[in-house]
Design an enzyme around this catalytic site. Structure first.
Site, PDB file in Angstrom:
ATOM      1  N   GLU A 116       1.053  -1.101   0.030  1.00 53.39           N
ATOM      2  CA  GLU A 116      -0.259   0.384   0.594  1.00 53.39           C
ATOM      3  C   GLU A 116       0.428   1.214  -0.064  1.00 53.39           C
ATOM      4  O   GLU A 116       1.630   1.569   0.601  1.00 53.39           O
ATOM      5  CB  GLU A 116      -1.017  -0.364   1.487  1.00 53.39           C
ATOM      6  CG  GLU A 116      -2.545   0.797   1.186  1.00 53.39           C
ATOM      7  CD  GLU A 116      -2.218   2.479   1.138  1.00 53.39           C
ATOM      8  OE1 GLU A 116      -1.525   3.554   0.370  1.00 53.39           O
ATOM      9  OE2 GLU A 116      -1.750   2.456   2.460  1.00 53.39           O
ATOM     10  N   CYS A 136      -2.392   8.750   4.140  1.00 52.30           N
ATOM     11  CA  CYS A 136      -2.625   7.933   2.998  1.00 52.30           C
ATOM     12  C   CYS A 136      -3.746   8.321   1.761  1.00 52.30           C
ATOM     13  O   CYS A 136      -3.781   8.382   0.756  1.00 52.30           O
ATOM     14  CB  CYS A 136      -2.252   6.398   2.506  1.00 52.30           C
ATOM     15  SG  CYS A 136      -2.530   4.948   3.247  1.00 52.30           S
TER      16      CYS A 136
END
EC number: 1.2.1.88
Length: 515
Positions: A286, A320
């Site tokens: 990720e 994020c």
């Protein structure tokens, strides 16, 4: 029979008893600062001369702890311990592995405020953000334990007359788990236990900025009964042991959360088959995002403004999933911008130990310098309407910053900043909004504020992100409710907290018996 999964409730700090309890935990953690945390390899505690000094980002003079670091020799020792432990751990019944996660969840729940207090001190998280991080860690433990119990029998396949066919899952081997600073408990714990509960053994390399909370979690797993060698705790320099372990021929998979640059480096290096390597390594990554909040012309404008602000500035924009871009329909642009600026100016920035603080510091000096550089870039790319100032005299504090009238292709609209900065762009119509939303190399989260059902359904198909939210902000995914992970350069399309995440840590085997 296990209780049906439900996410861990967030603490209500408007209740005096909760506020008092959290304050007491903070006071306790303040008495624990400055301790030394050894490596843990096969259960052995190993002190080394080289240390990571973990500091409080809100107070540079305060040391949270000293974490021993591994060199390649110790990393190799950890690899051999994990390889040896794998032979027995993979054969443990899934129920046994799941029960260790359940026990760890219970321990973490009892010590919830303590762990949240470490997050306040080491990661600079305000109370609510720290509490949510700890709750998410508990969720991962509870959810993945249940998922393993669902997967233990494998999946149904057809059998013809005279044969019995079965399809089941097996562990992969030794994994390298590299966790980030921004969710140093939740993501670290989630990626670690997903690998462990599926029968793998791991080497855990936590973020340099947050090794202490990871060390405390390793203690929890030991208390829960995890055997030696299954989880090996090895902080260290990425260039020295990170590359070494990613390239190691005995590494079976790498689970990484962090920047695009490091993720791509891992992906490239893991792809090369080393002498003695018997498999193609799996990478679960990720890698961030450039996430967009879209505001349609018929949106609730107050909700739109709050969605922009809280998505952009929660945990100082160091998520994020943070909404670092807002794209607003031209018909409501001025009004939404005005509301967002007004709301931003009410946010409190300061020491996260203060329960009234909304936004604390960024994590360290390098982050502070990077964000301030982007603010300077922003001054030439848009109109500065809020914030723009930083103060690193005591900690790494930056005011929540809004730039308006930014071109859709400007650096502020394209590059991940990872700080409290949001760029706002004007769109001609809904088609233009979607065009801008999809014009980055990322595809992690997004949000659309609208009352138009046709626009919702179109965005559902055409807004190319892994997590899409309607009429709310673009952060705050909950394990088991909104499985998290994105497209394109946001990673490898894995969905943490989802029904198929554990399968990424296993391989399927078919057996067919004739009779």
């Amino acid at each position: 029979m296990t209780v049906t999964y439900a996410h861990e409730p967030f603490t209500d700090f408007t209740e005096a008893k909760n506020k008092t309890a959290f304050g007491e935990s903070l006071a306790f953690v303040n008495t624990q600062l400055g301790k030394h945390y050894p490596l843990v390899i096969n259960g052995e505690k190993i002190e080394t001369d080289r240390k990571i000094i973990s500091i409080n980002p809100a107070n540079k003079e305060e040391i949270i702890g000293y974490a021993s670091t591994a060199d390649q020799e110790l990393a190799e020792k950890a690899m051999q311990a994990a390889l040896q432990a794998f032979d027995s751990w993979k054969k443990q019944r899934p129920e046994h592995r799941a029960n260790i996660l359940f026990k760890a969840a219970a321990i973490l729940r009892r010590r919830k405020h303590e762990f949240s207090s470490y997050l306040v001190k080491e990661a600079g998280k305000p109370w609510k953000e720290a509490d949510a991080d700890t709750a998410e860690a508990i969720d991962f433990l509870e959810f993945y334990a249940r998922q393993m119990l669902k997967l233990k029998e494998g999946a149904p396949v057809k059998s013809r007359a005279g044969e019995v066919n079965q399809y089941h899952y097996e562990a992969l081997g030794v994994g390298i788990v590299i966790s980030p600073f921004n969710f140093p408990l939740a993501i670290m714990a989630g990626t670690a236990v997903a690998a462990i509960v599926t029968g793998n053994t791991i080497l855990l390399k936590p973020a340099d900025a947050a090794p202490v909370v990871a060390a405390k979690f390793v203690e929890v797993m030991e208390e829960a009964g995890l055997p030696n060698g299954v989880l090996n705790y090895i902080p260290g320099d990425g260039a020295e042991i990170g590359d070494f372990l990613v390239e190691h021929p005995k590494t079976r998979f790498v689970s990484f959360t962090g920047s695009r640059a490091v993720g791509c480096r891992i992906y490239e290096r893991a792809a090369k088959v080393q002498p003695g390597q018997k498999w193609l390594k799996r990478v679960i990554a990720e890698m961030g995002g450039k996430d967009t909040v879209l505001v349609d012309k018929d949106a609730d404008l107050d909700l739109a403004a709050s969605s922009i602000v809280y998505s952009a500035f929660g945990y100082s924009g160091q998520k994020c999933s943070a909404g670092s871009r807002a794209v607003i329909h031209q018909d409501v642009y001025d009004e939404v911008v005005e509301k967002a600026v007004a709301l931003t100016k009410t946010l409190t920035v300061g020491n996260p130990e203060d329960p009234d603080t909304y936004m604390g510091p960024v994590i360290h000096e390098a982050s502070y310098n990077k964000v301030m550089k982007y603010i300077e870039i922003g001054k030439s790319e848009g109109k500065l309407l809020a914030g723009g100032e930083g103060d690193d005299s005591k900690g790494y504090f930056i005011q929540p910053t809004i730039f308006a009238d930014v071109d859709e292709n400007a650096r502020l609209m394209q590059e991940e900043i990872f700080g409290p900065v949001v760029a706002i762009c004007k769109a001609r119509d809904f088609d233009h909004m979607l065009e801008i939303a999809n014009n980055t190399e990322y595809g992690l989260t997004g949000a659309l504020l609208t009352k138009n059902r046709a626009h919702i359904e179109r965005a559902r198909e055409d807004f190319h992100v892994g997590n899409l939210y309607f009429n709310r902000g673009c952060t705050g995914a909950i394990v088991g409710y909104q499985p998290f992970g994105g497209f394109n350069m946001s990673g490898t399309d894995s969905k943490a907290g989802g029904p198929d995440y554990l399968i990424l840590h296993m391989q399927a085997k078919t057996t067919s018996e004739a009779f």
